[in-house]
Design a protein around this motif. Structure first.
Motif, PDB file in Angstrom:
ATOM      1  N   ILE A 230       0.876  -1.172   0.000  1.00 34.28           N
ATOM      2  CA  ILE A 230       0.000   0.000   0.000  1.00 34.28           C
ATOM      3  C   ILE A 230       0.912   1.220   0.000  1.00 34.28           C
ATOM      4  CG2 ILE A 230      -1.781   1.242   1.275  1.00 34.28           C
ATOM      5  CD1 ILE A 230      -2.306  -1.485   2.725  1.00 34.28           C
ATOM      6  N   TYR A 231       0.730   2.107  -0.967  1.00 33.09           N
ATOM      7  CA  TYR A 231       1.556   3.316  -1.045  1.00 33.09           C
ATOM      8  C   TYR A 231       0.809   4.472  -0.407  1.00 33.09           C
ATOM      9  CZ  TYR A 231       4.270   0.440  -4.116  1.00 33.09           C
ATOM     10  OH  TYR A 231       5.026  -0.594  -4.608  1.00 33.09           O
ATOM     11  N   VAL A 232       1.421   5.039   0.625  1.00 35.57           N
ATOM     12  CA  VAL A 232       0.772   6.061   1.440  1.00 35.57           C
ATOM     13  C   VAL A 232       1.580   7.346   1.385  1.00 35.57           C
ATOM     14  CG1 VAL A 232      -0.011   6.621   3.773  1.00 35.57           C
ATOM     15  CG2 VAL A 232      -0.007   4.247   3.009  1.00 35.57           C
ATOM     16  N   GLU A 233       0.887   8.464   1.204  1.00 34.67           N
ATOM     17  CA  GLU A 233       1.495   9.786   1.313  1.00 34.67           C
ATOM     18  C   GLU A 233       0.982  10.397   2.609  1.00 34.67           C
ATOM     19  OE1 GLU A 233       2.146  12.782  -2.087  1.00 34.67           O
ATOM     20  OE2 GLU A 233       0.243  13.336  -1.147  1.00 34.67           O
ATOM     21  N   PHE A 234       1.884  10.929   3.444  1.00 35.41           N
ATOM     22  CA  PHE A 234       1.444  11.413   4.749  1.00 35.41           C
ATOM     23  C   PHE A 234       2.236  12.629   5.201  1.00 35.41           C
ATOM     24  CE2 PHE A 234       4.983   9.965   7.361  1.00 35.41           C
ATOM     25  CZ  PHE A 234       5.577   9.035   6.521  1.00 35.41           C
ATOM     26  N   GLY A 235       1.649  13.321   6.174  1.00 39.92           N
ATOM     27  CA  GLY A 235       2.306  14.461   6.801  1.00 39.92           C
ATOM     28  C   GLY A 235       2.316  15.700   5.932  1.00 39.92           C
ATOM     29  N   GLU A 236       2.770  16.800   6.521  1.00 45.23           N
ATOM     30  CA  GLU A 236       2.844  18.070   5.796  1.00 45.23           C
ATOM     31  C   GLU A 236       3.946  18.065   4.747  1.00 45.23           C
ATOM     32  OE1 GLU A 236       2.919  21.457   8.345  1.00 45.23           O
ATOM     33  OE2 GLU A 236       1.390  20.623   9.646  1.00 45.23           O
ATOM     34  N   GLU A 237       4.966  17.205   4.944  1.00 46.66           N
ATOM     35  CA  GLU A 237       6.071  17.124   3.976  1.00 46.66           C
ATOM     36  C   GLU A 237       5.732  16.241   2.788  1.00 46.66           C
ATOM     37  OE1 GLU A 237       6.584  15.862   7.186  1.00 46.66           O
ATOM     38  OE2 GLU A 237       7.043  17.816   8.025  1.00 46.66           O
ATOM     39  N   LYS A 238       4.548  15.617   2.817  1.00 43.08           N
ATOM     40  CA  LYS A 238       4.102  14.700   1.760  1.00 43.08           C
ATOM     41  C   LYS A 238       5.085  13.540   1.575  1.00 43.08           C
ATOM     42  CE  LYS A 238       0.581  17.309   0.724  1.00 43.08           C
ATOM     43  NZ  LYS A 238      -0.701  16.974   1.234  1.00 43.08           N
ATOM     44  N   SER A 239       5.531  12.984   2.684  1.00 41.53           N
ATOM     45  CA  SER A 239       6.407  11.813   2.636  1.00 41.53           C
ATOM     46  C   SER A 239       5.626  10.632   2.083  1.00 41.53           C
ATOM     47  CB  SER A 239       6.900  11.475   4.045  1.00 41.53           C
ATOM     48  OG  SER A 239       7.580  12.559   4.596  1.00 41.53           O
ATOM     49  N   ARG A 240       6.336   9.719   1.449  1.00 41.14           N
ATOM     50  CA  ARG A 240       5.694   8.533   0.884  1.00 41.14           C
ATOM     51  C   ARG A 240       6.357   7.277   1.416  1.00 41.14           C
ATOM     52  NH1 ARG A 240       4.318  10.064  -5.373  1.00 41.14           N
ATOM     53  NH2 ARG A 240       2.976  11.824  -4.846  1.00 41.14           N
ATOM     54  N   ILE A 241       5.524   6.245   1.641  1.00 37.29           N
ATOM     55  CA  ILE A 241       6.013   4.985   2.184  1.00 37.29           C
ATOM     56  C   ILE A 241       5.159   3.866   1.609  1.00 37.29           C
ATOM     57  CG2 ILE A 241       4.552   5.180   4.219  1.00 37.29           C
ATOM     58  CD1 ILE A 241       6.691   3.774   5.829  1.00 37.29           C
ATOM     59  N   ALA A 242       5.759   2.702   1.476  1.00 41.98           N
ATOM     60  CA  ALA A 242       5.022   1.499   1.085  1.00 41.98           C
ATOM     61  C   ALA A 242       4.936   0.598   2.308  1.00 41.98           C
ATOM     62  CB  ALA A 242       5.729   0.789  -0.058  1.00 41.98           C
ATOM     63  N   LEU A 243       3.731   0.140   2.601  1.00 36.74           N
ATOM     64  CA  LEU A 243       3.505  -0.739   3.739  1.00 36.74           C
ATOM     65  C   LEU A 243       2.933  -2.055   3.260  1.00 36.74           C
ATOM     66  CD1 LEU A 243       1.675   1.711   6.157  1.00 36.74           C
ATOM     67  CD2 LEU A 243       4.030   0.926   6.345  1.00 36.74           C
ATOM     68  N   ARG A 244       3.275  -3.133   3.965  1.00 40.76           N
ATOM     69  CA  ARG A 244       2.624  -4.404   3.699  1.00 40.76           C
ATOM     70  C   ARG A 244       1.197  -4.343   4.242  1.00 40.76           C
ATOM     71  NH1 ARG A 244       6.868  -8.175   6.393  1.00 40.76           N
ATOM     72  NH2 ARG A 244       7.403  -6.218   7.354  1.00 40.76           N
ATOM     73  N   GLU A 245       0.322  -5.175   3.703  1.00 37.55           N
ATOM     74  CA  GLU A 245      -1.072  -5.153   4.130  1.00 37.55           C
ATOM     75  C   GLU A 245      -1.193  -5.431   5.626  1.00 37.55           C
ATOM     76  OE1 GLU A 245      -3.793  -7.284   1.688  1.00 37.55           O
ATOM     77  OE2 GLU A 245      -5.358  -7.219   3.199  1.00 37.55           O
ATOM     78  N   GLU A 246      -0.410  -6.349   6.165  1.00 38.69           N
ATOM     79  CA  GLU A 246      -0.501  -6.661   7.591  1.00 38.69           C
ATOM     80  C   GLU A 246      -0.053  -5.477   8.450  1.00 38.69           C
ATOM     81  OE1 GLU A 246       3.058  -8.918   5.864  1.00 38.69           O
ATOM     82  OE2 GLU A 246       0.963  -8.778   5.402  1.00 38.69           O
ATOM     83  N   GLU A 247       0.834  -4.628   7.938  1.00 39.59           N
ATOM     84  CA  GLU A 247       1.202  -3.415   8.660  1.00 39.59           C
ATOM     85  C   GLU A 247       0.057  -2.409   8.607  1.00 39.59           C
ATOM     86  OE1 GLU A 247       6.024  -3.500   7.989  1.00 39.59           O
ATOM     87  OE2 GLU A 247       4.758  -2.674   6.404  1.00 39.59           O
ATOM     88  N   GLY A 248      -0.631  -2.349   7.464  1.00 41.32           N
ATOM     89  CA  GLY A 248      -1.789  -1.472   7.336  1.00 41.32           C
ATOM     90  C   GLY A 248      -2.941  -1.907   8.224  1.00 41.32           C
ATOM     91  N   ASP A 249      -3.037  -3.212   8.499  1.00 45.18           N
ATOM     92  CA  ASP A 249      -4.081  -3.721   9.400  1.00 45.18           C
ATOM     93  C   ASP A 249      -3.859  -3.238  10.829  1.00 45.18           C
ATOM     94  OD1 ASP A 249      -5.415  -5.101   7.438  1.00 45.18           O
ATOM     95  OD2 ASP A 249      -4.486  -7.034   7.903  1.00 45.18           O
ATOM     96  N   PHE A 250      -2.648  -2.899  11.139  1.00 47.37           N
ATOM     97  CA  PHE A 250      -2.292  -2.493  12.498  1.00 47.37           C
ATOM     98  C   PHE A 250      -2.697  -1.047  12.799  1.00 47.37           C
ATOM     99  CE2 PHE A 250       0.870  -0.872  15.514  1.00 47.37           C
ATOM    100  CZ  PHE A 250       0.652  -1.744  16.555  1.00 47.37           C
ATOM    101  N   ILE A 251      -2.877  -0.209  11.766  1.00 45.65           N
ATOM    102  CA  ILE A 251      -3.117   1.219  11.950  1.00 45.65           C
ATOM    103  C   ILE A 251      -4.606   1.527  11.846  1.00 45.65           C
ATOM    104  CG2 ILE A 251      -2.581   3.511  11.050  1.00 45.65           C
ATOM    105  CD1 ILE A 251      -0.014   2.272   9.872  1.00 45.65           C
ATOM    106  N   ILE A 252      -5.157   2.128  12.882  1.00 48.75           N
ATOM    107  CA  ILE A 252      -6.564   2.517  12.926  1.00 48.75           C
ATOM    108  C   ILE A 252      -6.686   3.944  12.389  1.00 48.75           C
ATOM    109  CG2 ILE A 252      -8.595   2.856  14.396  1.00 48.75           C
ATOM    110  CD1 ILE A 252      -7.593  -0.057  14.303  1.00 48.75           C
TER     111      ILE A 252
END
Length: 84
Positions: free
Chosen positions: A57-79
């Motif tokens: 899963i490719y996620v863009e986050f924060g004010e700096e627009k950082s990007r990260i790829a997470l595995r699905e099981e890592e994405g399951d951990f974040i509410i």
């Protein structure tokens, strides 16, 4: 006013803005990568893309627009919650 239901990052729709509300407490082995990369509570994010067949899963986050790829099981951990 209706309260929004929390959901997991891995199930969040693409191209919508959301806010990280916390972490799933059922998993006692929290991936430290999530915190080290800055995916902290109250951080805004957008899902840019999810690779097919439960790929990253490719996620863009924060004010700096950082990007990260997470595995699905890592994405399951974040509410998360949809932001306005």
């Amino acid at each position: 006013m209706k309260q929004k239901d929390p959901q997991k990052l891995s199930q969040f729709p693409k191209n919508k803005k959301g806010i990280i509300k916390g972490y799933d407490n059922e998993h006692l082995t929290m991936p430290t990568k999530i915190i080290e990369m800055g995916l902290l509570p109250e951080t805004s994010f957008t899902i840019l893309y999810q690779a097919p067949f439960n790929g990253p899963i490719y996620v863009e986050f924060g004010e700096e627009k950082s990007r990260i790829a997470l595995r699905e099981e890592e994405g399951d951990f974040i509410i998360v919650e949809e932001s306005i």
